[in-house]
Write an enzyme that holds these catalytic residues in place. Structure first.
Site, PDB file in Angstrom:
ATOM      1  N   TYR A  86       0.759  -1.361  -0.122  1.00 56.70           N
ATOM      2  CA  TYR A  86       0.055   0.014   0.133  1.00 56.70           C
ATOM      3  C   TYR A  86       1.061   1.261   0.263  1.00 56.70           C
ATOM      4  O   TYR A  86       0.764   2.281  -0.808  1.00 56.70           O
ATOM      5  CB  TYR A  86      -0.944   0.130   1.323  1.00 56.70           C
ATOM      6  CG  TYR A  86      -1.836   1.098   1.184  1.00 56.70           C
ATOM      7  CD1 TYR A  86      -2.890   1.417   0.600  1.00 56.70           C
ATOM      8  CD2 TYR A  86      -1.545   2.221   2.106  1.00 56.70           C
ATOM      9  CE1 TYR A  86      -3.963   2.188   0.659  1.00 56.70           C
ATOM     10  CE2 TYR A  86      -2.132   3.316   2.394  1.00 56.70           C
ATOM     11  CZ  TYR A  86      -3.459   3.360   1.420  1.00 56.70           C
ATOM     12  OH  TYR A  86      -4.413   4.548   1.391  1.00 56.70           O
ATOM     13  N   LYS A  90       1.296   4.305  -2.629  1.00 61.47           N
ATOM     14  CA  LYS A  90       0.954   5.875  -2.627  1.00 61.47           C
ATOM     15  C   LYS A  90       2.191   6.600  -2.457  1.00 61.47           C
ATOM     16  O   LYS A  90       2.184   7.926  -3.030  1.00 61.47           O
ATOM     17  CB  LYS A  90       0.448   5.705  -1.151  1.00 61.47           C
ATOM     18  CG  LYS A  90      -1.147   5.263  -0.906  1.00 61.47           C
ATOM     19  CD  LYS A  90      -1.969   5.763  -1.683  1.00 61.47           C
ATOM     20  CE  LYS A  90      -3.613   5.266  -1.570  1.00 61.47           C
ATOM     21  NZ  LYS A  90      -4.208   5.896  -2.543  1.00 61.47           N
TER      22      LYS A  90
END
Length: 192
Positions: A86, A90
């Site tokens: 994740y 990002k």
């Protein structure tokens, strides 16, 4: 994505603001995560915003104005163990936002990067659930009301900001040196 944009027909040319807000989370130790889930996270969080931007940006440039909003998350600035895939996506979206902002500097199309804090959403519930095995107590984690954050996003769009940072502890966390983040992560994250 292309099929959806095709359905818009002539309305595609009228898009003034593109908000790349979709997000997917896959947490836990990277070696234990399902590879398909990791690829899904990369597709949703990084590949899709780039793809959408590629398709919508030419219309904004032709119109001579527009705003691209990318939800890069606090995880791009303060990556934490248990969220490696994740955080990678990002961080990639952060880099994409910065580079694109510079590419568009001499145009009337601008970029807003959202350094979104932990919002009180179903996804945050999923994040906390994924962390339960590795963090002794997630119940004290701060959550921001999504409506409050949305109001700040609208204000940032209207005032043509480049970055919207979180407030509170997460706003401070993005400024903390790596050694301090390492120490904090070591105190709360347990590898099992």
């Amino acid at each position: 994505i292309d099929a959806c944009l095709k359905e818009l027909g002539e309305d595609l040319r009228r898009i003034a603001v593109l908000v790349n807000n979709a997000g997917q989370f896959a947490g836990g130790q990277i070696e234990e995560q399902d590879t398909g889930d990791v690829y899904d996270v990369v597709q949703v969080n990084l590949a899709a915003p780039i793809h959408l931007t590629q398709r919508v940006l030419p219309h904004m440039l032709t119109r001579g104005r527009g705003k691209i909003v990318n939800n890069a998350s606090i995880a791009a600035r303060t990556p934490f163990p248990g969220a490696s895939a994740y955080s990678a996506t990002k961080s990639g979206l952060h880099g994409f936002s910065e580079a694109l902002r510079r590419e568009l500097e001499e145009t009337e199309v601008s970029v807003l990067e959202l350094v979104t804090p932990g919002l009180d959403t179903d996804m945050m519930d999923e994040v906390q659930s994924d962390y339960d095995e590795h963090v002794s107590d997630t119940s004290g984690w701060d959550h921001v009301d999504p409506a409050d954050w949305a109001k700040k996003v609208v204000e940032a769009i209207e005032s043509d900001e480049d970055v919207l940072n979180p407030g509170g502890a997460e706003g401070i966390a993005r400024l903390v040196p790596t050694k301090l983040v390492d120490a904090a992560a070591g105190r709360v994250f347990n590898r099992r």
